[in-house]
Write an enzyme that holds these catalytic residues in place. Structure first.
Site, PDB file in Angstrom:
ATOM      1  N   ARG A   7       0.846  -1.185   0.000  1.00 17.84           N
ATOM      2  CA  ARG A   7       0.000   0.000   0.000  1.00 17.84           C
ATOM      3  C   ARG A   7       0.886   1.240   0.000  1.00 17.84           C
ATOM      4  NH1 ARG A   7      -3.195  -2.609  -1.892  1.00 17.84           N
ATOM      5  NH2 ARG A   7      -5.203  -3.337  -1.091  1.00 17.84           N
TER       6      ARG A   7
ATOM      7  N   GLU B  15      -2.027   8.253  -4.138  1.00 18.67           N
ATOM      8  CA  GLU B  15      -2.606   7.642  -5.331  1.00 18.67           C
ATOM      9  C   GLU B  15      -4.030   8.155  -5.595  1.00 18.67           C
ATOM     10  OE1 GLU B  15      -3.488   2.987  -6.346  1.00 18.67           O
ATOM     11  OE2 GLU B  15      -1.637   3.473  -5.291  1.00 18.67           O
TER      12      GLU B  15
ATOM     13  N   HIS C 210      -0.455   0.455 -10.209  1.00 20.52           N
ATOM     14  CA  HIS C 210      -1.232  -0.405  -9.295  1.00 20.52           C
ATOM     15  C   HIS C 210      -1.837  -1.593 -10.051  1.00 20.52           C
ATOM     16  CE1 HIS C 210      -3.610  -0.227  -5.257  1.00 20.52           C
ATOM     17  NE2 HIS C 210      -3.356  -1.472  -5.613  1.00 20.52           N
TER      18      HIS C 210
END
Length: 320
Positions: A239, A268, A286
């Site tokens: 993450r 993000e 991602h």
């Protein structure tokens, strides 16, 4: 009839499974990321009892208040830091995720980042596309060996453990790892369970495999980066906020560490220009789990959780 709202489309086989089981399923038909306001507006239209959410959806008390009939949230993701579990518990709303669906894909992707960063593969691609290649040069874009290196894992759950096994069995690497408890399967292959500080100080390549929790936010920061070898690489497929992005940018720009490969980002989808301009990085959008097989498995997991819950069965993959 129980009614389900999905904030984005999911693979059709899961929708068919839910409808065959007697559920009314409504979806936002567009692939765009809905805002929290969009989700609240949609949930107010019917007495929904189940919600299929995505990692980009902020599911909190405001959302729960907008739909007091809600009984389960099934998150189409392994991670669930987008959901306020405390607020859900207060309302006795069950929250599930799709644990176990993406381990192989993310581990393979992580290993590919390790190899690409070490061999300067992406730099080579950019070099050719920029029309800089003028012929073979024995000193052009010299990379580093992967085989025999020391891999440091912070987190040895499903994904971290798989990465460790691949690096040991496929590349002959040594593996050091840190987690809350030892992994016997990794230990059996010769990996060593050590402190986080030893992982940071000793490893040539450090790969992060932890969930985003208050205790892991900015786990990698100026102090922890200062412990790493100047020749070390950092890999993050966990993450984004696990890494203090500005601290990492500074460490890369000053060559405090040698390079980084990131699939996730602190802010993000915003990625700073400073990070994008660093030559010693690989940045991917991602996509570590982005495979048809994984998305199909995730959809099945979501559908199974909802069906099992309303049938009174034992629900797997509870987010806790």
């Amino acid at each position: 009839m129980n009614t389900i709202y999905s904030t984005r489309p999911i693979p059709s086989h899961a929708i068919d499974t839910l409808r065959d089981a007697g559920f009314d399923v409504v979806m936002q038909e567009e692939r765009r990321t809905p805002s929290k306001k969009d989700i609240i507006h949609a949930l107010k239209k019917k007495p929904y009892t189940a919600l299929i959410s995505f990692l980009t959806d902020s599911i909190d008390e405001d959302v729960f208040a907008a739909c007091p009939t809600l009984r389960i949230v099934s998150n189409y993701s392994v991670g669930f830091n987008n959901i306020d579990l405390v607020a859900a518990k207060k309302r006795t709303i069950v929250v599930t995720n799709t644990m176990g669906t993406a381990g192989v894909a993310v581990a393979e992707f992580t290993v590919s980042l390790i190899v690409a960063l070490s061999t300067r593969l992406v730099e080579g691609d950019r070099f050719v596309r920029a029309k800089k290649y003028k012929g073979w040069d024995p000193y052009l874009l010299l990379g580093k060996d992967v085989g025999g290196k020391t891999i440091g894992l912070i987190g040895s759950g499903d994904i971290g453990s798989r990465v460790g096994k691949m690096m040991i069995q496929g590349f002959g690497c040594s593996v050091l790892y840190y987690d809350l408890k030892p992994d016997e399967a990794l230990n059996a292959l010769g990996a060593r369970f050590v402190s986080q500080e030893e992982v940071l100080k000793t490893a040539d390549i450090i790969s992060l495999h932890v969930p985003l929790l208050p205790t892991t936010a900015h786990l990698i920061n100026r102090d922890t980066l200062a412990l790493m070898k100047s020749s070390a690489f950092l890999i993050n497929t966990s993450r984004g906020p696990v890494v203090d992005e500005q601290a990492l940018i500074d460490a890369l720009a000053t060559k405090r560490i040698a390079g980084a490969a990131l699939d996730v980002y602190e802010f993000e989808p915003t990625i700073s220009r400073a990070l994008r301009n660093l030559p010693n990085t690989i940045l991917t959008p991602h996509i570590a789990s982005a495979r048809v097989s994984v998305r199909e498995s995730m959809a099945k997991s979501v559908a199974d959780s909802i069906i099992t819950f309303f049938a009174g069965g034992i629900v797997k993959n509870l987010a806790e």
